[in-house]
Design a protein around this motif. Structure first.
Motif, PDB file in Angstrom:
ATOM      1  N   GLY A 177      32.539 -14.130 -59.529  1.00 29.23           N
ATOM      2  CA  GLY A 177      31.941 -12.939 -59.093  1.00 29.23           C
ATOM      3  C   GLY A 177      31.613 -12.791 -57.580  1.00 29.23           C
ATOM      4  O   GLY A 177      32.317 -13.491 -56.816  1.00 29.23           O
ATOM      5  N   ILE A 178      30.632 -11.675 -57.100  1.00 31.09           N
ATOM      6  CA  ILE A 178      30.365 -11.613 -55.912  1.00 31.09           C
ATOM      7  C   ILE A 178      28.764 -11.582 -55.827  1.00 31.09           C
ATOM      8  O   ILE A 178      28.086 -11.051 -56.711  1.00 31.09           O
ATOM      9  N   MET A 179      28.355 -12.208 -54.643  1.00 31.19           N
ATOM     10  CA  MET A 179      27.013 -11.925 -54.254  1.00 31.19           C
ATOM     11  C   MET A 179      26.768 -11.576 -52.836  1.00 31.19           C
ATOM     12  O   MET A 179      27.759 -11.771 -52.137  1.00 31.19           O
ATOM     13  N   TYR A 228      19.150  -9.034 -51.795  1.00 29.30           N
ATOM     14  CA  TYR A 228      19.869 -10.015 -52.484  1.00 29.30           C
ATOM     15  C   TYR A 228      20.344  -9.362 -53.660  1.00 29.30           C
ATOM     16  O   TYR A 228      19.763  -8.739 -54.528  1.00 29.30           O
ATOM     17  N   TRP A 229      21.829  -9.297 -53.667  1.00 27.63           N
ATOM     18  CA  TRP A 229      22.480  -8.991 -55.044  1.00 27.63           C
ATOM     19  C   TRP A 229      23.406  -9.803 -55.533  1.00 27.63           C
ATOM     20  O   TRP A 229      24.110 -10.529 -54.701  1.00 27.63           O
ATOM     21  N   GLY A 230      23.867  -9.450 -56.848  1.00 30.55           N
ATOM     22  CA  GLY A 230      24.977 -10.340 -57.490  1.00 30.55           C
ATOM     23  C   GLY A 230      25.383  -9.764 -58.572  1.00 30.55           C
ATOM     24  O   GLY A 230      24.550  -9.267 -59.450  1.00 30.55           O
ATOM     25  N   ARG A 231      26.610  -9.865 -59.043  1.00 32.50           N
ATOM     26  CA  ARG A 231      27.207  -9.905 -60.428  1.00 32.50           C
ATOM     27  C   ARG A 231      28.019 -10.955 -60.710  1.00 32.50           C
ATOM     28  O   ARG A 231      29.057 -11.258 -59.777  1.00 32.50           O
ATOM     29  N   MET A 232      28.084 -11.373 -61.766  1.00 34.52           N
ATOM     30  CA  MET A 232      29.059 -12.513 -62.070  1.00 34.52           C
ATOM     31  C   MET A 232      29.786 -12.076 -63.653  1.00 34.52           C
ATOM     32  O   MET A 232      28.987 -11.650 -64.577  1.00 34.52           O
ATOM     33  N   TYR A 255      30.100 -12.744 -50.549  1.00 37.88           N
ATOM     34  CA  TYR A 255      30.711 -13.902 -50.813  1.00 37.88           C
ATOM     35  C   TYR A 255      31.272 -13.974 -52.225  1.00 37.88           C
ATOM     36  O   TYR A 255      30.517 -13.437 -53.109  1.00 37.88           O
ATOM     37  N   PRO A 256      32.499 -14.397 -52.460  1.00 42.63           N
ATOM     38  CA  PRO A 256      33.019 -14.625 -53.871  1.00 42.63           C
ATOM     39  C   PRO A 256      32.455 -15.903 -54.522  1.00 42.63           C
ATOM     40  O   PRO A 256      32.198 -16.664 -53.654  1.00 42.63           O
ATOM     41  N   MET A 257      31.968 -15.834 -55.574  1.00 44.73           N
ATOM     42  CA  MET A 257      31.377 -16.991 -56.167  1.00 44.73           C
ATOM     43  C   MET A 257      31.850 -17.669 -57.379  1.00 44.73           C
ATOM     44  O   MET A 257      32.629 -16.834 -58.016  1.00 44.73           O
ATOM     45  N   ILE A 258      31.768 -18.764 -57.781  1.00 49.10           N
ATOM     46  CA  ILE A 258      31.998 -19.431 -58.961  1.00 49.10           C
ATOM     47  C   ILE A 258      30.850 -20.337 -59.508  1.00 49.10           C
ATOM     48  O   ILE A 258      29.909 -20.673 -58.632  1.00 49.10           O
ATOM     49  N   SER A 271      31.185 -12.389 -71.221  1.00 50.12           N
ATOM     50  CA  SER A 271      29.976 -12.008 -70.698  1.00 50.12           C
ATOM     51  C   SER A 271      29.565 -11.659 -68.967  1.00 50.12           C
ATOM     52  O   SER A 271      30.513 -11.726 -68.579  1.00 50.12           O
ATOM     53  N   TRP A 272      28.249 -11.277 -69.020  1.00 49.57           N
ATOM     54  CA  TRP A 272      28.214 -10.641 -67.612  1.00 49.57           C
ATOM     55  C   TRP A 272      26.645 -11.064 -67.083  1.00 49.57           C
ATOM     56  O   TRP A 272      25.764 -11.128 -68.024  1.00 49.57           O
ATOM     57  N   SER A 273      26.427 -11.041 -65.973  1.00 52.57           N
ATOM     58  CA  SER A 273      25.137 -11.165 -65.372  1.00 52.57           C
ATOM     59  C   SER A 273      24.992 -10.458 -64.001  1.00 52.57           C
ATOM     60  O   SER A 273      25.946 -10.229 -63.020  1.00 52.57           O
TER      61      SER A 273
END
Length: 288
Positions: free
Chosen positions: A279-281, A162-166, A266-269, A171-173
Motif C-alpha cells: 500500500g501507500i503511507m 499521517y495517513w496510510g492504506r494497506m 511512500y509505497p509500503m510492504i 483484507s485492508w487497513s
C-alpha cells in the motif's frame, strides 16, 4: 475570504506499479478552479503532472472538468484524466463499501471545518495508462477517499498528518493521525477494528530517510502493531507545489498558501496477521 476545497483521491497498486490521482474543485472568494493530477510510478519511470481545468459540471457523485472527469455510484467509480501527452482511464470496482465516519466532521474550529470520507478502502482496479506513445493495461487494487474543507489554507491549524492504506489479497487497513496544537485525531480501521485512539511513529535512518511507519492502538483486544516498510519515496515536496499550475492564482494568495506543509508519500510492504500487505503511507508536516 470564503474558501472551499473538494478533493477526490484515487490510488492504485500492483506488483510493479504505484499510482495516485486527484481531481478537485477549489473556490477562493469569487474564483472557482478545477485541478487534476497524475502521479504514476513503475520500475522504470515516474510520471507526475498537475493541470488546471475549467469546471464544466458538478454533482454529488460526478465532477466534470475540461481535462478530467470522475463518475461514481455506490459500487464503482470511473476516472478519466487527459493531460495531452499523459492520459489515464481507470475503473475502481468496490470490494468493500464506504466506511462509516467515526467523526463528523473530522475537524472543526472557528475558521471552518475539514471532513474526510473513505468511499472504499479496497477496490479492484483496471487502468489504461498512456505516456507519450507507450500504453499499458494494468490490474491491481485501489482505494478512494473524499476531502472537503472550508478552512483557509493560510490559517490551517494542523501540525502534522499521517495517513496510510494497506491491502492484502483478502483484507485492508486504513490509518489516520491528525495533530493540531490542542488535539490529536486518530483512526485505525480494518474489517475487525474501528478505533479512535491510535499512535504512529515514522522511523528514519541517520541520513533522515524514511524506513518504516508503525501504527498501534491501545485496547483490551489490542492487535499486533502494524509496521509498513518503505520501498521507495514516491513524493517529497511542498503540499501546494504542483509545477506552474498555481501561478494562475493571485500572487498574494500564493504567498499565503506557500507555507502549508511538506508532504512525503511512500509505497509500503508489511507482514501482518500472517498476510502480506502492500500500500501507500504518507507524512505531512505543516509549517503553520
Amino acid at each position: 475570504m470564503k474558501v472551499k476545497l473538494e478533493k477526490w483521491y484515487l490510488d492504485f497498486t500492483s506488483e510493479d506499479v504505484t499510482g495516485f490521482y486527484y481531481i478537485m474543485r477549489l473556490t477562493i472568494g469569487r474564483f472557482k478552479f478545477g485541478f487534476s493530477g497524475i502521479n504514476h510510478f513503475d520500475s522504470t519511470q515516474s510520471v507526475q503532472n498537475f493541470k488546471f481545468s475549467r469546471i464544466k459540471r458538478l454533482s454529488l457523485h460526478d465532477l466534470h472538468l475540461s481535462k478530467a472527469k470522475l463518475s461514481s455510484s455506490i459500487r464503482a467509480a470511473c476516472l478519466h484524466i487527459n493531460h495531452g501527452k499523459t492520459e489515464l482511464q481507470g475503473d475502481w470496482r468496490f470490494l468493500s463499501p464506504p466506511l462509516k465516519r467515526l467523526r463528523k466532521p473530522l475537524f472543526q474550529n472557528e475558521q471552518g471545518w475539514a471532513d474526510w470520507k473513505v468511499w472504499t478502502p479496497l477496490a479492484e482496479v483496471k487502468l489504461h495508462f498512456r505516456n507519450g506513445k507507450k500504453t499499458t493495461e494494468l490490474i491491481g487494487t485501489g482505494y478512494i477517499d473524499f476531502v472537503r474543507m472550508t478552512i483557509p489554507f493560510w490559517k490551517l491549524p494542523f501540525q502534522s498528518l499521517y495517513w496510510g492504506r494497506m491491502h492484502s489479497p483478502a483484507s485492508w487497513s486504513v490509518f489516520l493521525s491528525l495533530q493540531t496544537e490542542g488535539e490529536k485525531i486518530s483512526l485505525y480501521l480494518d474489517p475487525q477494528i474501528g478505533a479512535q485512539e491510535a499512535s504512529v511513529s515514522l522511523k528514519r535512518n541517520d541520513m533522515g530517510e524514511a524506513q518504516s511507519m508503525v501504527w498501534a492502538i491501545d485496547s483490551p483486544d489490542k492487535p499486533p502493531d502494524f509496521e509498513g516498510h518503505v520501498t521507495r519515496v514516491l513524493e517529497s515536496q511542498g503540499v501546494l507545489e504542483k509545477g506552474r499550475t498555481l501561478r494562475i492564482l493571485p500572487k498574494g494568495i500564493r504567498r499565503m498558501m506557500s507555507s502549508s506543509g511538506q508532504d512525503e508519500k511512500y509505497p509500503m510492504i508489511s507482514r501482518f496477521r500472517d498476510l502480506t500487505y502492500h500500500g501507500i503511507m504518507e507524512e505531512v508536516k505543516y509549517h503553520g
